[in-house]
Structures are given as structure tokens and as C-alpha cells.
Motif scaffolding. Structure first.
Motif, PDB file in Angstrom:
ATOM      1  N   ASP A 797       0.828  -1.214   0.000  1.00  0.00           N
ATOM      2  CA  ASP A 797       0.000   0.000   0.000  1.00  0.00           C
ATOM      3  C   ASP A 797       0.860   1.261   0.000  1.00  0.00           C
ATOM      4  O   ASP A 797       0.501   2.283   0.587  1.00  0.00           O
ATOM      5  N   GLY A 798       2.041   1.182  -0.639  1.00  0.00           N
ATOM      6  CA  GLY A 798       2.900   2.363  -0.737  1.00  0.00           C
ATOM      7  C   GLY A 798       3.867   2.470   0.421  1.00  0.00           C
ATOM      8  O   GLY A 798       4.190   1.487   1.092  1.00  0.00           O
ATOM      9  N   VAL A 799       4.377   3.690   0.629  1.00  0.00           N
ATOM     10  CA  VAL A 799       5.313   3.932   1.728  1.00  0.00           C
ATOM     11  C   VAL A 799       4.671   4.875   2.737  1.00  0.00           C
ATOM     12  O   VAL A 799       3.752   5.632   2.421  1.00  0.00           O
ATOM     13  N   ILE A 800       5.139   4.774   3.947  1.00  0.00           N
ATOM     14  CA  ILE A 800       4.651   5.655   5.010  1.00  0.00           C
ATOM     15  C   ILE A 800       5.267   7.048   4.819  1.00  0.00           C
ATOM     16  O   ILE A 800       6.498   7.189   4.731  1.00  0.00           O
ATOM     17  N   LYS A 801       4.422   8.039   4.718  1.00  0.00           N
ATOM     18  CA  LYS A 801       4.869   9.398   4.427  1.00  0.00           C
ATOM     19  C   LYS A 801       5.403  10.076   5.692  1.00  0.00           C
ATOM     20  O   LYS A 801       5.172   9.626   6.827  1.00  0.00           O
ATOM     21  N   SER A 812       6.988   1.421  12.537  1.00  0.00           N
ATOM     22  CA  SER A 812       7.511   1.842  11.238  1.00  0.00           C
ATOM     23  C   SER A 812       7.922   3.305  11.245  1.00  0.00           C
ATOM     24  O   SER A 812       7.338   4.134  11.962  1.00  0.00           O
ATOM     25  N   LYS A 813       8.916   3.602  10.420  1.00  0.00           N
ATOM     26  CA  LYS A 813       9.405   4.969  10.257  1.00  0.00           C
ATOM     27  C   LYS A 813       8.989   5.495   8.892  1.00  0.00           C
ATOM     28  O   LYS A 813       8.656   4.712   7.995  1.00  0.00           O
ATOM     29  N   PRO A 814       9.010   6.809   8.703  1.00  0.00           N
ATOM     30  CA  PRO A 814       8.742   7.349   7.366  1.00  0.00           C
ATOM     31  C   PRO A 814       9.674   6.723   6.329  1.00  0.00           C
ATOM     32  O   PRO A 814      10.871   6.572   6.568  1.00  0.00           O
ATOM     33  N   GLY A 815       9.091   6.331   5.185  1.00  0.00           N
ATOM     34  CA  GLY A 815       9.863   5.677   4.129  1.00  0.00           C
ATOM     35  C   GLY A 815       9.805   4.170   4.172  1.00  0.00           C
ATOM     36  O   GLY A 815      10.236   3.508   3.228  1.00  0.00           O
ATOM     37  N   ASP A 816       9.244   3.603   5.269  1.00  0.00           N
ATOM     38  CA  ASP A 816       9.104   2.145   5.340  1.00  0.00           C
ATOM     39  C   ASP A 816       7.936   1.685   4.462  1.00  0.00           C
ATOM     40  O   ASP A 816       6.981   2.439   4.238  1.00  0.00           O
ATOM     41  N   PRO A 817       7.975   0.431   3.972  1.00  0.00           N
ATOM     42  CA  PRO A 817       6.836  -0.084   3.188  1.00  0.00           C
ATOM     43  C   PRO A 817       5.605  -0.242   4.069  1.00  0.00           C
ATOM     44  O   PRO A 817       5.708  -0.540   5.266  1.00  0.00           O
ATOM     45  N   LYS A 818       4.442  -0.037   3.457  1.00  0.00           N
ATOM     46  CA  LYS A 818       3.178  -0.132   4.174  1.00  0.00           C
ATOM     47  C   LYS A 818       2.329  -1.217   3.531  1.00  0.00           C
ATOM     48  O   LYS A 818       2.262  -1.341   2.310  1.00  0.00           O
ATOM     49  N   ASP A 885      15.356   2.486 -10.842  1.00  0.00           N
ATOM     50  CA  ASP A 885      14.197   2.766  -9.988  1.00  0.00           C
ATOM     51  C   ASP A 885      14.607   3.047  -8.554  1.00  0.00           C
ATOM     52  O   ASP A 885      13.871   3.697  -7.805  1.00  0.00           O
ATOM     53  N   ALA A 886      15.799   2.553  -8.164  1.00  0.00           N
ATOM     54  CA  ALA A 886      16.277   2.829  -6.798  1.00  0.00           C
ATOM     55  C   ALA A 886      16.525   4.318  -6.584  1.00  0.00           C
ATOM     56  O   ALA A 886      16.515   4.798  -5.436  1.00  0.00           O
ATOM     57  N   LEU A 887      16.716   5.064  -7.675  1.00  0.00           N
ATOM     58  CA  LEU A 887      16.906   6.512  -7.538  1.00  0.00           C
ATOM     59  C   LEU A 887      15.628   7.210  -7.096  1.00  0.00           C
ATOM     60  O   LEU A 887      15.665   8.372  -6.666  1.00  0.00           O
ATOM     61  N   GLN A 888      14.497   6.513  -7.226  1.00  0.00           N
ATOM     62  CA  GLN A 888      13.220   7.099  -6.812  1.00  0.00           C
ATOM     63  C   GLN A 888      12.864   6.735  -5.377  1.00  0.00           C
ATOM     64  O   GLN A 888      11.727   6.963  -4.938  1.00  0.00           O
ATOM     65  N   ARG A 889      13.791   6.141  -4.614  1.00  0.00           N
ATOM     66  CA  ARG A 889      13.479   5.696  -3.260  1.00  0.00           C
ATOM     67  C   ARG A 889      13.105   6.886  -2.384  1.00  0.00           C
ATOM     68  O   ARG A 889      13.468   8.045  -2.646  1.00  0.00           O
ATOM     69  N   TRP A 890      12.387   6.575  -1.308  1.00  0.00           N
ATOM     70  CA  TRP A 890      11.928   7.621  -0.388  1.00  0.00           C
ATOM     71  C   TRP A 890      13.119   8.283   0.308  1.00  0.00           C
ATOM     72  O   TRP A 890      14.056   7.619   0.760  1.00  0.00           O
ATOM     73  N   THR A 891      13.062   9.591   0.347  1.00  0.00           N
ATOM     74  CA  THR A 891      13.939  10.404   1.190  1.00  0.00           C
ATOM     75  C   THR A 891      13.084  11.546   1.719  1.00  0.00           C
ATOM     76  O   THR A 891      11.977  11.808   1.208  1.00  0.00           O
ATOM     77  N   GLN A 893      13.324  14.460   1.099  1.00  0.00           N
ATOM     78  CA  GLN A 893      13.104  15.395  -0.003  1.00  0.00           C
ATOM     79  C   GLN A 893      12.273  14.764  -1.141  1.00  0.00           C
ATOM     80  O   GLN A 893      11.794  15.454  -2.019  1.00  0.00           O
ATOM     81  N   ASN A 894      12.135  13.441  -1.121  1.00  0.00           N
ATOM     82  CA  ASN A 894      11.357  12.732  -2.151  1.00  0.00           C
ATOM     83  C   ASN A 894      10.283  11.910  -1.445  1.00  0.00           C
ATOM     84  O   ASN A 894      10.380  10.685  -1.330  1.00  0.00           O
ATOM     85  N   ASN A 895       9.252  12.608  -0.985  1.00  0.00           N
ATOM     86  CA  ASN A 895       8.225  11.974  -0.153  1.00  0.00           C
ATOM     87  C   ASN A 895       7.125  11.325  -0.984  1.00  0.00           C
ATOM     88  O   ASN A 895       6.433  10.421  -0.527  1.00  0.00           O
ATOM     89  N   ASN A 896       6.961  11.799  -2.215  1.00  0.00           N
ATOM     90  CA  ASN A 896       5.865  11.328  -3.057  1.00  0.00           C
ATOM     91  C   ASN A 896       6.359  10.212  -3.977  1.00  0.00           C
ATOM     92  O   ASN A 896       6.611  10.405  -5.163  1.00  0.00           O
ATOM     93  N   THR A 897       6.557   9.007  -3.402  1.00  0.00           N
ATOM     94  CA  THR A 897       7.089   7.872  -4.147  1.00  0.00           C
ATOM     95  C   THR A 897       6.530   6.583  -3.580  1.00  0.00           C
ATOM     96  O   THR A 897       6.055   6.546  -2.436  1.00  0.00           O
ATOM     97  N   ASP A 898       6.575   5.531  -4.395  1.00  0.00           N
ATOM     98  CA  ASP A 898       6.156   4.205  -3.944  1.00  0.00           C
ATOM     99  C   ASP A 898       7.342   3.298  -3.647  1.00  0.00           C
ATOM    100  O   ASP A 898       7.155   2.118  -3.349  1.00  0.00           O
TER     101      ASP A 898
END
Length: 1004
Positions: A797-801, A812-818, A885-891, A893-898
């Protein structure tokens, strides 16, 4: 390469532009008649390859002028077989044309006999040699028939040269046993039928329902593939040479990160986890940027050369052929080649006795690798796809570079030796005696031998080889089959309306398999490879075993026809197999089917819709005993025994299997109802079938209490059902003197479900672990009421924002899988898993159009499968490690990603088997495109003596329409190991490629 193609194109342009030699011409006349001697008006008489021609008049007479004595006259007329005659010195050529045999009158091979198509009561698909997929990478029978028969699913489990191909006829019937069909080549039951050279094949019949397969009893549950090879014909000898050569290019290269991005992400992940950076400042300054995939792959080649000679007279007919197939792998050091030869002879002795022999031999060599779901270094694709691009392939001195004491993937690809040699030989003879009119006795006797040798060597240039000072192994497996079958066949017609054909026979088969395996290490040099095991000072493994199995059978079949309109077939086979205890050794497999040729009824004679209409219905039982030998017995293996704490180990025995004295056959009960229809004088032919199959007494491994000393026992437990619909349409759209257009379409639907699992609600299977930091995980789940190999896991269900609190995952922390909390209990647990997809397609399809225009030919063939899913484990790891695709990982600064910040392996919740990587693998492929031209040999002086010459271009796997993100939706990694419960995985598979070949056929 470009210059070769240019020269080749110029040559063809020259050949096609040559005009006939200027000569006075030869005036030829004659008469064209039918079998009764009546003249045929309107027959086309043409000079082959030229524009000169004429039509016969009302009496069948003609006059035509041929350019020279080498000219060939072609006689053709719709409804009659065409003929060709060389003019020579003749000025009068009279011709008798034979009526083209109606398709329904054609004779097809069935079990232990033949039958006219119109008399068939079972479900049988026929594939002629003209309909086979040839050229490109078509190295075996399975590839040649893909998409050509309804209800027959063919999948390329591995694209490696010489790789495995799977065939499923009307779905899978078994869980523990194989679901591959039985192969019968020229009447001989063989384990090597799938691997024969397609160029040797005359036609293939695929027996699908129990009415057709029950004559093979315990072998027929998965269908039967009947292969007839080319045989000699009475008349002028024919020499045929066919060669093709082509290139193969990888379809899709994975999008991988460069070294700069890879090092930056690796260090960022380490920092986020409180660890020191993986790459130092010196590492970050390095300009090394290795593309492992490009280093490991290449543009490959494929070639095939076949020479055959056929001929004979009314008493003796001979066919001889030789074939070479060679493929340079798209992945380096993965080549394959095969040499094969075939000799067939038929000889008539007197008026009542016919004898003959079929001999086939082949030798192949391949450099094999591992492409399964393991992550060991020898699984070379794993390292190629997921190794750091910051590692250089070589050191300054030319040796292979290492990182952290481990070898790089190029070293693992190129340095080990993995050779596989296989020698096969099949020889069978037959004799048939006509005892009295209508009563024939036939005896078939044959032997088959297969010897496989695998030699491996792990050199000291690799870390693991250096530790043991080189390691070699030799694995030899020899398999022998002896088969003798004899049967009586009696045909009789009473009062011109009652037609009987009775068959009764006996079969005896003896199989023997031996294995010799030795592994040694500690060599003084790498030079010996695996060819001098005595040079290794330490033996670390030795296995020898020998297995035997016996089957003997009695079988019978009765065919009855009333007025050739009401047809019935009844079959019974009794099989006895040494794989079962004596009390359950014998199995009985009956079947019966009825058919009604409605179109032959008087009330249908004047109908303007149907030219053929037949309805069929059948029911029968077949069996399956294709499991390992001796399962019903206690078996023992060696073990070391110590009599005291101080004593040495002594040789002893330990039980290796929990016996089951009640083990028995799997039984498959099948109902089939079908209709065969012809329209417009059979210009359109349609066949439709519905079937329902139930497999009972499934051979399964079930868990047992530990008190027995084992974890599982093989028992008869459970039930599996398949039901489906098949549709096949063949049309002759255009038929003129200059042009033809034919179309074939087949599509089939199959739905499978387990109705009983011996009281167990489900069976879970695991995949191999994708990473060394995590264990294997539950991958598929077989549930009562569901299908084999359904993918099973969490719903992503995406990543935790940033700032999000997700109650089911409190740690879970922000950026973890949900993951979704499916059961609503407020926590993500194993109970939140569900079925995510199914591995086997519900629909398979083949669609072919073939065109001819004068001397040109065009074939366009599409193949597809729908309703299947794949778990894309490659995507899982690329997204986590080396893919772009790993360049799109959550950070922050990049919160809107799966894409999670650190993948799925460190999460405290859910798992890496989740819906994000389960993808729809439905597809349609332009599987084969062939363009050919028949060269007018009569116009080209240096082709004198060549009766036919054809040049063609073939492209395979040109494009694929699919939503699957991987390179090929057809792949299934675990299927290469014939795992019925763990299909649907795409992990470390051989790179998929497309092929382009140029070929030439010459007849003399």
C-alpha cells in the motif's frame, strides 16, 4: 557482417533479374485426364518460373511452347494434386491428375494404428510439417508446435541454448508428478521425443481426451504427442538441403545505475541506519563504472544445416537425414550444439510381409549454467544484475578484481568449466504380417539409450576454488529402455454397412538408470579440469546408484461404424508397474466414445450450410505412475557410525524413506464433447470441444509426526479438476492459380481447482531467498477450491509518508513499506496475506496467416497467453539495489514515491512477497514472420539439376504486447525444475532475445 548481407542481397537481385536463355523453344502438346481417363478442361499448364502458359480445352488437350529442354511444365487444377514434368526431348506429354484427397479422408496416426480423420471419435489435433514453427531458435519439438494446436500450452521456461521447454495439454493433472505428455515417435514410446530435430518430422498428432489416450493407459493422463518422421517414397530419389544462419539480439537490457549514483545511495542508506559509509572518499573519487550486463552478454548467432535423401521403389523405401544445430549464447560461455542423424527403411517381402527399421542418433554439447532462484555465486545472472558498478572487472595485472574478498560476477561467468555432453540413440524394428485378408500381426521391438556426462571444474582463479586448490566433478547418468510390443489388427465389413476394426496387443518395457558421481579437490594445476580426477588428492563426494523399472500391459480397442455415419470406439488397457506394491500394481484404464456424422444423413444432403458436421462424445480413465522408483519401499543409504566417543567412524546404513505399502496409481477421469464442422465445401473448418477432467488419488508428500523419523511420506491424497473449452478454425480464404491465403486460429480456456487435499486446507510452498540477509518466504498457496501455483503474500500500500502514523505498523518509520490490514485486527501479521495472482494462464491462443503469390510466400504467426501472473523478483532487487528505480526511493526530499527508503528486507512488518511485484503476465507475441521466394531454377543456368530452390527470411519474437515490466512474460524460473506448485517466478532467468535468420532450401 554488413558486407555479407550486402553481397547476399546483390546475388539474389541478380538471380531474380535473369531472363531465360534465348532459344528457339520447344512446342509441346498433350492431354490432361483424370483417373478414369476423362479429359479435364480448364487445367492450367505453365512453364515454371516463366510467363508462358495455356489452358486445356473441352477435351483436356493443350499446346504450349517451352523455352528449352530444361523447362518444367506445371499442371494444376482446383480439386486435383498438381504435377510437374521436365520437357527434355519430349514433344508430347500426357498427364493424369489425381483428385486431391479430401481432408476428412486423410489418414492420421493414432495409438497402435491409423484412422481417417472423418472416423475419429476422440479429440485429436493434427500438425503437418508445413505448419511447424521452424527457423530461428526452433531446436526441439515443443518450440516447433507452440501455438499450433488448441488446448496445448507451450512455454519456454528457459531461453538458454538447449534450455527447457514445457508442454501442458488441457492443464496440469498432477501435483507431485510431471505434467509433461507422453511422446511416441514412429510407434516407439520415448523419453527423448521432445528433443528430436524438427526437420525430421512429417507430422504430429496430439491426442488430448481419454478416448484417444486410454490406449496408452498409465501413460496417457497428460496427453500423447504422436510424431511421425519422414519416410521414403517410391519413385525418383529426392535430395533436400536446408540451411539457415541468423543473429540473436537481447530484447531488453535492464536499466542499471551508474557507479556514482550507486555509491551515493549505498552510503546514504548506511548513514540512515547509523552505520559507517560503505564507500570511502577514495572510492567515491574513483572513475570505475562497470556495466556487468554488457560485459557478460553479446549479439549471438544460430545456425542449422539439414541434408536428407529419400527414395525407393514399390518394395523398398529409404529415408536418410543428417542435421547440425548450433547456437552461440547471448550470455557468454553458454553455447549449445547438436549433431543428429536418422535412418528409416521400409521393405516389402512378398505380398504379405512388411518390415522396417527406424534409427536415430544425436550428440549434443552445452556449456551449462544455473538459472534458478538461488543466490549462490554460480547462479551467474544474480551477480550480473545486482553487483556494484563501482567494482572494476580486472586488476591492473589482468587478473579478476575482487571486493571484500569475493569474486566479481564476470569471473564466475567465464572461469568455471561446466560442460554437458549427451549421446542419444533410438533403434526400433518392426514386422507386419498379413495373416489373412483383414487380419494383420505386427511386432515392434526397440531400444533407447541416453548417456549424459557433466564435467565441472572450479579453478584456483576463483576465491572458492583457491581455498580448496581446485575442485572437479564428473556426473554420469545412463538410461536404457527396452520395449517390445505385439498386436493383432482385424478389419472387416459386413453387408456393406457394418465396419469393425479390432485391436488386441501386449507391451513389455524395461528401463534401467545408472548414475556415477565423483567430486574431488586439491589439484596441483588447473590444467586437467575434470579430465583427471585421480590428480585431486582429496575425494569429497561419491555417489553411485542403479534403478530398474518394469511395465507390462495388455490392451485392446474396438472401432465400429454403421453406414460410416454412426461411430463408436471402446478401449481397455491393463497396466502393471513396478513402482507400486504388488497388491496395487495392476491398473485398468477403459474408455468409450461415440460420434455421429450428421452431414451424411439424407436430410442433410441438400443443406447449403454444412459440408461436414460431426458430433462426438467420450469418457474414459487414464493413469499416472511417473514418480520416483521404490517409493513404496523402505530404502537405505550409507552413514557413519561411532561405537564410542573415542572410536573411529564405521560404515553403516540409515533409512532414507518412510515406506507406503498402500501406494497406488493416480487416476484421471475425463469427459469430452466435441463438434467438427465444415462450411463452403470445407473452405472453413471449425472444431470445438468441451472437457472435464478429474484426477483422483493424487500422489502427494504429506507431513508426518516426527516420531516416524521423517518429515513427509508419499501417499495417495487429494483430487484435482480441470475443465475447459477449445476452439480451432481453419479457413482457405483465397485459392487461385496465382495466389492463396489460408488462416488458422486456435484458442483454449482452462480452469483448474483442487477439490480435496486429504483433509489439509492448503499447501504452502516457498521461494528461494532473494538476498543473503533474509530467509526464504511463503510464495504460493494451494487451497481447496483454487488452482496450482497461486501467488500468495501481502498487499502493498505504498510507503509511510513523513508525519504519517499507521496504526497497524506502530514501529515503522517514514519511508518504510506499508501493507494493508486485510483482516482488520489492527496489526500487520501473517493473517493479512491473500492470493495475489495465478501462475498458469487461463487462455492460450495461436493465430496464423499464410500467403502465396506466384513465387512469393509470407507467413505471419501470433501466439499469446492470457490470465497469468508473474512474481517479478528481479524488479524487487533492482529497485532495492542496482536498478535506476532505486533513484526514486523515499527520502525526506522525495516523499511522493512508492519506492521504500531501504527496500523490504529490514522491515518489521509484511514481507518481500507482496502485490507490488506481482504483475499481469498476459501477452501476445508476433512469434514468427517468414518471407520466402521460390527461385525459378529453369531460368538460371548454374542451378541446372535443382528441381526446387527457395530462399527465406525468418524473424522470431519480433514484438510483444504486454503490461509485464520484465523482458519476457513467458518465462517461469521455477518451471525449469518442473515444480508444479512453485511456478510463476521471474528471477535470474536467461536473457530473452529475438532472432533473425536467412535460409535456403534446395531440392535435387
Amino acid at each position: 557482417m554488413r558486407s555479407k548481407f550486402l553481397l547476399f542481397s546483390l546475388l539474389i537481385t541478380f538471380l531474380l533479374s535473369i531472363e531465360g536463355y534465348a532459344q528457339t523453344g520447344i512446342k509441346v502438346n498433350g492431354k490432361v485426364s483424370d483417373a478414369k481417363g476423362q479429359g479435364i478442361p480448364g487445367v492450367s499448364v505453365k512453364v515454371k518460373g516463366g510467363k508462358t502458359g495455356a489452358l486445356t480445352d473441352a477435351s483436356g488437350s493443350y499446346t504450349v511452347t517451352a523455352p528449352n529442354a530444361q523447362s518444367i511444365l506445371q499442371f494444376s487444377f482446383i480439386g486435383f494434386d498438381p504435377q510437374e514434368f521436365t520437357v527434355g526431348t519430349k514433344t508430347e506429354i500426357n498427364v493424369t491428375l489425381a483428385e486431391t484427397q479430401n481432408e476428412l479422408e486423410q489418414v492420421v496416426v493414432v495409438g497402435y494404428g491409423t484412422s481417417k480423420k472423418k472416423d475419429l471419435t476422440g479429440a485429436i489435433s493434427s500438425i503437418s510439417k508445413e505448419s511447424l514453427n521452424l527457423g530461428g531458435v526452433t531446436s526441439n519439438v515443443a518450440q516447433a508446435i507452440q501455438g499450433r494446436a488448441s488446448g496445448v500450452q507451450v512455454s519456454q521456461a528457459s531461453s538458454a541454448p538447449g534450455g527447457s521447454t514445457l508442454i501442458r495439454i488441457r492443464g496440469g493433472n498432477s501435483i507431485k508428478s510431471t505434467n509433461e505428455p507422453l511422446y511416441v515417435v514412429d510407434g516407439f514410446i520415448t523419453d527423448n521425443g521432445k528433443d528430436i530435430a524438427p526437420s525430421d518430422i512429417e507430422d504430429i498428432q496430439i491426442l488430448k481426451d481419454a478416448s484417444a489416450t486410454a490406449i496408452y493407459g498409465s501413460r496417457g493422463a497428460n496427453g500423447v504427442v504422436m510424431i511421425t518422421t519422414k519416410r521414403g517414397k517410391a519413385g525418383k530419389s529426392v535430395v533436400e538441403l536446408e540451411s539457415y544462419y541468423g543473429t540473436q539480439r537481447i530484447k531488453e537490457k535492464p536499466e542499471l545505475m551508474n557507479a556514482t549514483d550507486y555509491k551515493a545511495i549505498a552510503n546514504a542508506k548506511a548513514l540512515e541506519q547509523g552505520n559507517p559509509p560503505e564507500y570511502t572518499a577514495a572510492d567515491l573519487a574513483s572513475t570505475t563504472n562497470t556495466d556487468w550486463f554488457s560485459l557478460a552478454t553479446r549479439n549471438a548467432t544460430v545456425q542449422s544445416h539439414n541434408l536428407s535423401i529419400t527414395g525407393g521403389n514399390e518394395d523398398t523405401r529409404i529415408s536418410i537425414s543428417g542435421n547440425y544445430f548450433g547456437q552461440i549464447g547471448a550470455l557468454k560461455k553458454t553455447d549449445f550444439n547438436r549433431y543428429s542423424g536418422r535412418f528409416n527403411i521400409d521393405h516389402k517381402v512378398g505380398k504379405r510381409f512388411t518390415t522396417g527399421a527406424n534409427v536415430y542418433a544425436a550428440r549434443s554439447f552445452s556449456e551449462f549454467k544455473t538459472y534458478d532462484g538461488n543466490i549462490v555465486p554460480s547462479n551467474v545472472l544474480y551477480g550480473i544484475l545486482f553487483s556494484s558498478p563501482a567494482i572494476a572487472p580486472y586488476n591492473a595485472d589482468g587478473t579478476y578484481a575482487r571486493r571484500n574478498g569475493r569474486d566479481n560476477p564476470l569471473a564466475w561467468l567465464l572461469e568455471p568449466t561446466n560442460d554437458r555432453y549427451n549421446n542419444k540413440m533410438t533403434a526400433n524394428i518392426f514386422g507386419e504380417l498379413q495373416i489373412i485378408d483383414g487380419l494383420n500381426l505386427r511386432v515392434n521391438a526397440g531400444t533407447e539409450f541416453s548417456a549424459t556426462k557433466e564435467g565441472t571444474y572450479l579453478p584456483t582463479t576463483l576465491v572458492s576454488g583457491e581455498k580448496v586448490k581446485g575442485q572437479a566433478s564428473v556426473n554420469e547418468v545412463n538410461a536404457t529402455r527396452n520395449l517390445i510390443e505385439t498386436y493383432l489388427n482385424y478389419k472387416k465389413v459386413f453387408n456393406d454397412i457394418h465396419s469393425f476394426t479390432a485391436l488386441a496387443g501386449f507391451s513389455y518395457q524395461f528401463d534401467q538408470n545408472e548414475r556415477h558421481y565423483t567430486q574431488v579437490q586439491k589439484f596441483t594445476t588447473d590444467k586437467y579440469l575434470y579430465n583427471n580426477l585421480a590428480a585431486g588428492s582429496e575425494r569429497i563426494g561419491a555417489i553411485t546408484n542403479k534403478e530398474e523399472e518394469i511395465r507390462y500391459s495388455y490392451f485392446g480397442r474396438l472401432n465400429y461404424a454403421l453406414k460410416d455415419k454412426y461411430l463408436a470406439t471402446f478401449t481397455l488397457r491393463q497396466d502393471a508397474s513396478s513402482k507400486f506394491p504388488s497388491k496395487n500394481r495392476v491398473g485398468y484404464f477403459p474408455s468409450g466414445s461415440l460420434a455421429w456424422r450428421v452431414s451424411d444423413e439424407d436430410f442433410m444432403k441438400n443443406n447449403k450450410v454444412f459440408s461436414n458436421l460431426k458430433v462426438r462424445m467420450g469418457y474414459g480413465v487414464t493413469g499416472n505412475d511417473r514418480i520416483a522408483n521404490y517409493i513404496y519401499l523402505s530404502t537405505f543409504g550409507p552413514t557413519g557410525v561411532s561405537l564410542s566417543e573415542e572410536s573411529d567412524l564405521y560404515g553403516g546404513l540409515i533409512a532414507t524413506r518412510l515406506p507406503n505399502p498402500d501406494l497406488k496409481w493416480e487416476s484421471n477421469y475425463q469427459f469430452d464433447a466435441g463438434v467438427d464442422m465444415g462450411f463452403l465445401n470445407d473452405r472453413i473448418n471449425v472444431t470445438a470441444d468441451y472437457y472435464h477432467k478429474t484426477t483422483t488419488d493424487l500422489l502427494l508428500d504429506i507431513p508426518v509426526p516426527q516420531i516416524f523419523g521423517f518429515t513427509v511420506q508419499t501417499v495417495n491424497a487429494g483430487e484435482l479438476q480441470n475443465q475447459g473449452v477449445e476452439l480451432s478454425i481453419n479457413t482457405r480464404n483465397v485459392e487461385t492459380d496465382n495466389m492463396t491465403w489460408n488462416t488458422t486460429l486456435n484458442i483454449a480456456y482452462n480452469k483448474q481447482k483442487a477439490t480435496d487435499l486429504f483433509g489439509r486446507p492448503y499447501i504452502i510452498s516457498q521461494t528461494s531467498n532473494p538476498d543473503g540477509s533474509v530467509p526464504a518466504a511463503d510464495f504460493t498457496k494451494l487451497v481447496v477450491g483454487r488452482e496450482l501455483s497461486e501467488l500468495y503474500g501481502y498487499v502493498y500500500d505504498g510507503v509511510i509518508k513523513t508525519g504519517e502514523v499507521y496504526a497497524p505498523q506502530p514501529l515503522s518509520k517514514p519511508g518504510d513499506p506499508k501493507y494493508k490490514d486485510l483482516n482488520g485486527d489492527g496489526a500487520i501479521t501473517a493473517d493479512d496475506r491473500q492470493i495475489l495472482g495465478n501462475a498458469y494462464p487461463h487462455y492460450v491462443m495461436g493465430f496464423n496467416n499464410s500467403f502465396t503469390y506466384k513465387g512469393f510466400e509470407l507467413g505471419v504467426f501470433f501466439q499469446g497467453a492470457f490470465g497469468a501472473d508473474l512474481y517479478n523478483m528481479n524488479r524487487l532487487l533492482l529497485e532495492t539495489y542496482t536498478g535506476k528505480d532505486a533513484l526514486q526511493r523515499w527520502t525526506p526530499q522525495n516523499n511522493n514515491t512508492d519506492v521504500p527508503r531501504n527496500g523490504y528486507f529490514t522491515s518489521k512488518y509484511g514481507g518481500y512477497i507482496n502485490s507490488r511485484f506481482v504483475e499481469n503476465a498476459s501477452y501476445v507475441k508476433l512469434k514468427n514472420l517468414t518471407i520466402g521466394y521460390n527461385i525459378p531454377t529453369s531460368k538460371i543456368g548454374f542451378l541446372k539439376g535443382v528441381s526446387k530452390a527457395k530462399i527465406y527470411f525468418t524473424a522470431q519474437d519480433i514484438f510483444t504486447i504486454t503490461n509485464y515490466s520484465g523482458p519476457d512474460p513467458e518465462v517461469s524460473t521455477n518451471d525449469a525444475g518442473n515444480s508444479n506448485l512453485r511456478a510463476g517466478l521471474d528471477f535470474n532467468a536467461y536473457p530473452a532475445y529475438r532472432s533473425f535468420t536467412l535460409g535456403l532450401k534446395l531440392n535435387f
